[in-house]
Structures are given as structure tokens and as C-alpha cells.
Design a protein around this motif. Structure first.
Motif, PDB file in Angstrom:
ATOM      1  N   HIS A   8       0.825  -1.218   0.000  1.00  0.00           N
ATOM      2  CA  HIS A   8       0.000   0.000   0.000  1.00  0.00           C
ATOM      3  C   HIS A   8       0.853   1.259   0.000  1.00  0.00           C
ATOM      4  O   HIS A   8       0.412   2.313  -0.487  1.00  0.00           O
ATOM      5  N   ALA A   9       2.068   1.173   0.543  1.00  0.00           N
ATOM      6  CA  ALA A   9       2.933   2.349   0.633  1.00  0.00           C
ATOM      7  C   ALA A   9       3.568   2.720  -0.701  1.00  0.00           C
ATOM      8  O   ALA A   9       4.148   3.800  -0.838  1.00  0.00           O
ATOM      9  N   ASN A  10       3.489   1.831  -1.680  1.00  0.00           N
ATOM     10  CA  ASN A  10       4.068   2.112  -2.990  1.00  0.00           C
ATOM     11  C   ASN A  10       3.078   2.863  -3.871  1.00  0.00           C
ATOM     12  O   ASN A  10       1.874   2.886  -3.608  1.00  0.00           O
ATOM     13  N   SER A  11       3.582   3.455  -4.939  1.00  0.00           N
ATOM     14  CA  SER A  11       2.723   4.211  -5.855  1.00  0.00           C
ATOM     15  C   SER A  11       2.226   3.315  -6.981  1.00  0.00           C
ATOM     16  O   SER A  11       2.878   2.332  -7.362  1.00  0.00           O
ATOM     17  N   SER A  12       1.098   3.686  -7.540  1.00  0.00           N
ATOM     18  CA  SER A  12       0.563   2.946  -8.688  1.00  0.00           C
ATOM     19  C   SER A  12       1.533   3.002  -9.863  1.00  0.00           C
ATOM     20  O   SER A  12       1.736   2.000 -10.566  1.00  0.00           O
ATOM     21  N   GLN A  13       2.156   4.166 -10.075  1.00  0.00           N
ATOM     22  CA  GLN A  13       3.074   4.307 -11.206  1.00  0.00           C
ATOM     23  C   GLN A  13       4.301   3.418 -11.034  1.00  0.00           C
ATOM     24  O   GLN A  13       4.784   2.813 -12.001  1.00  0.00           O
ATOM     25  N   GLY A  14       4.801   3.310  -9.794  1.00  0.00           N
ATOM     26  CA  GLY A  14       5.950   2.452  -9.544  1.00  0.00           C
ATOM     27  C   GLY A  14       5.631   0.986  -9.769  1.00  0.00           C
ATOM     28  O   GLY A  14       6.412   0.250 -10.398  1.00  0.00           O
ATOM     29  N   ILE A  15       4.489   0.541  -9.255  1.00  0.00           N
ATOM     30  CA  ILE A  15       4.094  -0.870  -9.419  1.00  0.00           C
ATOM     31  C   ILE A  15       3.887  -1.198 -10.892  1.00  0.00           C
ATOM     32  O   ILE A  15       4.365  -2.226 -11.393  1.00  0.00           O
ATOM     33  N   ALA A  16       3.188  -0.320 -11.616  1.00  0.00           N
ATOM     34  CA  ALA A  16       2.939  -0.557 -13.040  1.00  0.00           C
ATOM     35  C   ALA A  16       4.240  -0.550 -13.837  1.00  0.00           C
ATOM     36  O   ALA A  16       4.429  -1.360 -14.754  1.00  0.00           O
ATOM     37  N   GLY A  17       5.145   0.359 -13.481  1.00  0.00           N
ATOM     38  CA  GLY A  17       6.424   0.436 -14.190  1.00  0.00           C
ATOM     39  C   GLY A  17       7.237  -0.830 -14.050  1.00  0.00           C
ATOM     40  O   GLY A  17       7.854  -1.308 -15.014  1.00  0.00           O
ATOM     41  N   ALA A  18       7.241  -1.405 -12.852  1.00  0.00           N
ATOM     42  CA  ALA A  18       7.979  -2.653 -12.627  1.00  0.00           C
ATOM     43  C   ALA A  18       7.303  -3.822 -13.329  1.00  0.00           C
ATOM     44  O   ALA A  18       7.980  -4.697 -13.894  1.00  0.00           O
ATOM     45  N   LEU A  19       5.982  -3.872 -13.308  1.00  0.00           N
ATOM     46  CA  LEU A  19       5.266  -4.954 -13.995  1.00  0.00           C
ATOM     47  C   LEU A  19       5.610  -4.970 -15.481  1.00  0.00           C
ATOM     48  O   LEU A  19       5.924  -6.028 -16.052  1.00  0.00           O
ATOM     49  N   ARG A  20       5.582  -3.822 -16.102  1.00  0.00           N
ATOM     50  CA  ARG A  20       5.857  -3.770 -17.539  1.00  0.00           C
ATOM     51  C   ARG A  20       7.332  -4.032 -17.830  1.00  0.00           C
ATOM     52  O   ARG A  20       7.671  -4.600 -18.875  1.00  0.00           O
ATOM     53  N   GLY A  21       8.204  -3.672 -16.899  1.00  0.00           N
ATOM     54  CA  GLY A  21       9.616  -3.969 -17.069  1.00  0.00           C
ATOM     55  C   GLY A  21       9.908  -5.457 -16.935  1.00  0.00           C
ATOM     56  O   GLY A  21      10.701  -6.020 -17.709  1.00  0.00           O
ATOM     57  N   MET A  22       9.271  -6.108 -15.963  1.00  0.00           N
ATOM     58  CA  MET A  22       9.468  -7.553 -15.809  1.00  0.00           C
ATOM     59  C   MET A  22       8.970  -8.316 -17.028  1.00  0.00           C
ATOM     60  O   MET A  22       9.568  -9.322 -17.437  1.00  0.00           O
ATOM     61  N   ALA A  23       7.879  -7.848 -17.628  1.00  0.00           N
ATOM     62  CA  ALA A  23       7.333  -8.512 -18.815  1.00  0.00           C
ATOM     63  C   ALA A  23       8.310  -8.459 -19.987  1.00  0.00           C
ATOM     64  O   ALA A  23       8.276  -9.329 -20.865  1.00  0.00           O
ATOM     65  N   LEU A  24       9.186  -7.476 -20.002  1.00  0.00           N
ATOM     66  CA  LEU A  24      10.126  -7.287 -21.104  1.00  0.00           C
ATOM     67  C   LEU A  24      11.499  -7.895 -20.832  1.00  0.00           C
ATOM     68  O   LEU A  24      12.390  -7.789 -21.675  1.00  0.00           O
ATOM     69  N   ARG A  25      11.677  -8.530 -19.684  1.00  0.00           N
ATOM     70  CA  ARG A  25      13.018  -9.009 -19.350  1.00  0.00           C
ATOM     71  C   ARG A  25      13.460 -10.127 -20.292  1.00  0.00           C
ATOM     72  O   ARG A  25      12.638 -10.920 -20.768  1.00  0.00           O
ATOM     73  N   PRO A  26      14.761 -10.212 -20.556  1.00  0.00           N
ATOM     74  CA  PRO A  26      15.264 -11.240 -21.469  1.00  0.00           C
ATOM     75  C   PRO A  26      15.366 -12.604 -20.800  1.00  0.00           C
ATOM     76  O   PRO A  26      15.223 -12.731 -19.575  1.00  0.00           O
ATOM     77  N   ASP A  27      15.643 -13.590 -21.601  1.00  0.00           N
ATOM     78  CA  ASP A  27      15.874 -14.943 -21.122  1.00  0.00           C
ATOM     79  C   ASP A  27      17.273 -15.013 -20.513  1.00  0.00           C
ATOM     80  O   ASP A  27      18.271 -14.764 -21.193  1.00  0.00           O
ATOM     81  N   SER A  28      17.363 -15.332 -19.227  1.00  0.00           N
ATOM     82  CA  SER A  28      18.661 -15.418 -18.555  1.00  0.00           C
ATOM     83  C   SER A  28      19.232 -16.830 -18.548  1.00  0.00           C
ATOM     84  O   SER A  28      20.359 -17.025 -18.070  1.00  0.00           O
ATOM     85  N   ARG A  29      18.495 -17.792 -19.050  1.00  0.00           N
ATOM     86  CA  ARG A  29      18.997 -19.166 -19.031  1.00  0.00           C
ATOM     87  C   ARG A  29      20.316 -19.340 -19.780  1.00  0.00           C
ATOM     88  O   ARG A  29      21.201 -20.071 -19.302  1.00  0.00           O
ATOM     89  N   PRO A  30      20.524 -18.651 -20.924  1.00  0.00           N
ATOM     90  CA  PRO A  30      21.821 -18.802 -21.604  1.00  0.00           C
ATOM     91  C   PRO A  30      23.003 -18.265 -20.794  1.00  0.00           C
ATOM     92  O   PRO A  30      24.150 -18.619 -21.085  1.00  0.00           O
ATOM     93  N   ASP A  31      22.739 -17.424 -19.791  1.00  0.00           N
ATOM     94  CA  ASP A  31      23.812 -16.841 -18.987  1.00  0.00           C
ATOM     95  C   ASP A  31      24.242 -17.721 -17.825  1.00  0.00           C
ATOM     96  O   ASP A  31      25.312 -17.516 -17.247  1.00  0.00           O
ATOM     97  N   LEU A  32      23.428 -18.705 -17.473  1.00  0.00           N
ATOM     98  CA  LEU A  32      23.680 -19.451 -16.243  1.00  0.00           C
ATOM     99  C   LEU A  32      25.038 -20.143 -16.251  1.00  0.00           C
ATOM    100  O   LEU A  32      25.752 -20.151 -15.247  1.00  0.00           O
ATOM    101  N   GLY A  33      25.412 -20.714 -17.373  1.00  0.00           N
ATOM    102  CA  GLY A  33      26.680 -21.435 -17.448  1.00  0.00           C
ATOM    103  C   GLY A  33      27.894 -20.553 -17.255  1.00  0.00           C
ATOM    104  O   GLY A  33      28.972 -21.043 -16.897  1.00  0.00           O
ATOM    105  N   SER A  34      27.738 -19.242 -17.468  1.00  0.00           N
ATOM    106  CA  SER A  34      28.870 -18.313 -17.322  1.00  0.00           C
ATOM    107  C   SER A  34      29.001 -17.761 -15.903  1.00  0.00           C
ATOM    108  O   SER A  34      30.006 -17.115 -15.591  1.00  0.00           O
ATOM    109  N   ILE A  35      28.010 -18.011 -15.057  1.00  0.00           N
ATOM    110  CA  ILE A  35      28.032 -17.450 -13.691  1.00  0.00           C
ATOM    111  C   ILE A  35      28.913 -18.359 -12.834  1.00  0.00           C
ATOM    112  O   ILE A  35      28.451 -19.330 -12.236  1.00  0.00           O
ATOM    113  N   ASN A  36      30.190 -18.021 -12.786  1.00  0.00           N
ATOM    114  CA  ASN A  36      31.170 -18.901 -12.122  1.00  0.00           C
ATOM    115  C   ASN A  36      31.476 -18.492 -10.693  1.00  0.00           C
ATOM    116  O   ASN A  36      32.277 -19.132 -10.024  1.00  0.00           O
TER     117      ASN A  36
END
Length: 258
Positions: A171-199
């Protein structure tokens, strides 16, 4: 404390001294979700807990908030604080940002904790659900998102006190902040190809009752990560650090002591 970076005002909390650990919170909460872990880690570490852009005391500019943008915020914060390298703990959305940090600023990372998160991107159905929730919060405000999300964020056995705490944070967060993060998460890339490089040393944590990023997702990440440990936390849903803090803290202690 507040700092201006990347064109926004970012709020962060800092305690302790020693090797640095930065803690990246889940959606749609704020840095305060880490209070139990901060109390533990500040005895031996310099703990940095930002409110990610759009949340808590940080500014909420127009979205979407790409995970890369939020990772750049974290990198800029560490640089401003004179921290050359830090362990990163990310839960859920915080884990998505941790993957972006690895791709864009891996020289800053000494170790990773990936809690209740996934490397795979949203599918078409998931992206549509994010957009529906973004429109919901824009129309009805944060309480509507809290009512919709909290049953899925925690195990059925979670206490009413915890559910009330989550409501206050959302409740303490803003509507604009929550919506901005939702739309950003929807656009995130596939990180599975990076897993093998995380040493670097990596701890994967998941609640056994996590329905949003279930144990199978954590197991798949663990098998793909070359230097990882997997811990499953009994009786916890998606917010394992809040639902079972003793078990979560024990996993952190064992990992950082190794």
C-alpha cells in the motif's frame, strides 16, 4: 538515506561494516522486507538495502522499468558508495535484476544468492497477466494489487500478521511504480543462456510451497550454474525470507561462511 543517480532519487539503508552485501527486494514490496536478514548480516558485513526505483522511499518515474535499468541503478549506487565488489542477494524481481547485473556489471559481483526467482522470461500468457495487473493498479491503486497478489506470495499457512505486513508494504508504494515494474518484468530477457557463465559462488533458495517460481525452476537453475548450492525451505511460499526467516538466515550463514 537518499542519493541522486541515473536521473532519480534512490532511497537506501546501510548497516554494518566488512565485506559488502547488497539486498534486492521482491515485487511489489520494498527494502524493508529484509529486516530480519539485515539484523543478522550487519554483525559481519556492510549491508546495503536499496528501495528499487518505484518502491519504498525511492522516486517512481514513468515506466517501464527495465531490469537492465534497475541493475544500472544498483551498480551506480555501489559505485557512489565506493564499493568495488559486493555479494548480491535477490529475491524474485531482485533475482531478475541480479541476472542483469551479471550481464552488465559482473566485475561488481563477488557472490550471488538467487531466492525464489527464475531465469526464464515471461511467456505470452505471463506478459498479458503483467499488463492486466499494471492496468488494475493504475485504475484501482495498490490495495487492489495487494488483495490479488498476497494469497500467491505466501504459503497457505502464513500468519495474518505477515499478510498484514505485506499489505502495508504494498500500500505504501505508488501505482506508477508498481505498473512500471510490472511492464519492465514482462520485457526481461531470457537469462537461461547466462547461467553457465556465472562462475562465482551462488546459492539458490526456494520455498517448497512457492507456486510462482516453484522448486523445479530452482533445481533447473542449480543444475545449470557451475558453482551453486541449492537449499529448499520447508513451509515457505514465494517470500521464503519472511515466511521462514530462521531457515533462510541459516542458509545465508552457511553460504557466506564457506
Amino acid at each position: 538515506m537518499q542519493i541522486h543517480l541515473n536521473g532519480i532519487k534512490l532511497n537506501y539503508h546501510e548497516e554494518g561494516s566488512g565485506p559488502a552485501i547488497v539486498m534486492l527486494h521482491a515485487f511489489p514490496l520494498a527494502g524493508a522486507m529484509w529486516h530480519t536478514q539485515v539484523a543478522l548480516l550487519r554483525e559481519q558485513y556492510r549491508v546495503i538495502v536499496p528501495d528499487l526505483r518505484g518502491f519504498g522511499g525511492s522516486e517512481a518515474p514513468p515506466g517501464p522499468y527495465l531490469m537492465d535499468t534497475m541493475a544500472d541503478d544498483v551498480a551506480a549506487l555501489l559505485t557512489q558508495l565506493g564499493i568495488a565488489q559486493s555479494a548480491v542477494i535477490g529475491l524474485s524481481m531482485g533475482g531478475y535484476i541480479a541476472f542483469s547485473l551479471w550481464r552488465r556489471h559482473r566485475q561488481l559481483l563477488s557472490a550471488l544468492v538467487l531466492a525464489d526467482t527464475r531465469a526464464a522470461p515471461d511467456n505470452t500468457e505471463g506478459q498479458a497477466a503483467r499488463e492486466a495487473n499494471a492496468r488494475l493498479v493504475e485504475e484501482a491503486g495498490p490495495p487492489a494489487i495487494a488483495t490479488k497478489m498476497i494469497p500467491n506470495l505466501v504459503a497457505p499457512s502464513a500468519s495474518q500478521a505477515l499478510r498484514d505486513e505485506l499489505s502495508r508494504l504494498i500500500h505504501a508504494n505508488s501505482s506508477q511504480g508498481i505498473a512500471g515494474a510490472l511492464r519492465g518484468m514482462a520485457l526481461r530477457p531470457d537469462s537461461r543462456p547466462d547461467l553457465g557463465s556465472i562462475n562465482i559462488p551462488t546459492l539458490v533458495i526456494v520455498g517448497t510451497e512457492d507456486s510462482l517460481t516453484p522448486p523445479a525452476e530452482a533445481e533447473a537453475m542449480h543444475h545449470a550454474l557451475p558453482n551453486s548450492t541449492l537449499v529448499q525451505i520447508e513451509g515457505a511460499g514465494h517470500l521464503s525470507n519472511l515466511e521462514q526467516p530462521t531457515a533462510f538466515n541459516s542458509a545465508l550463514q552457511s553460504f557466506f561462511a564457506a
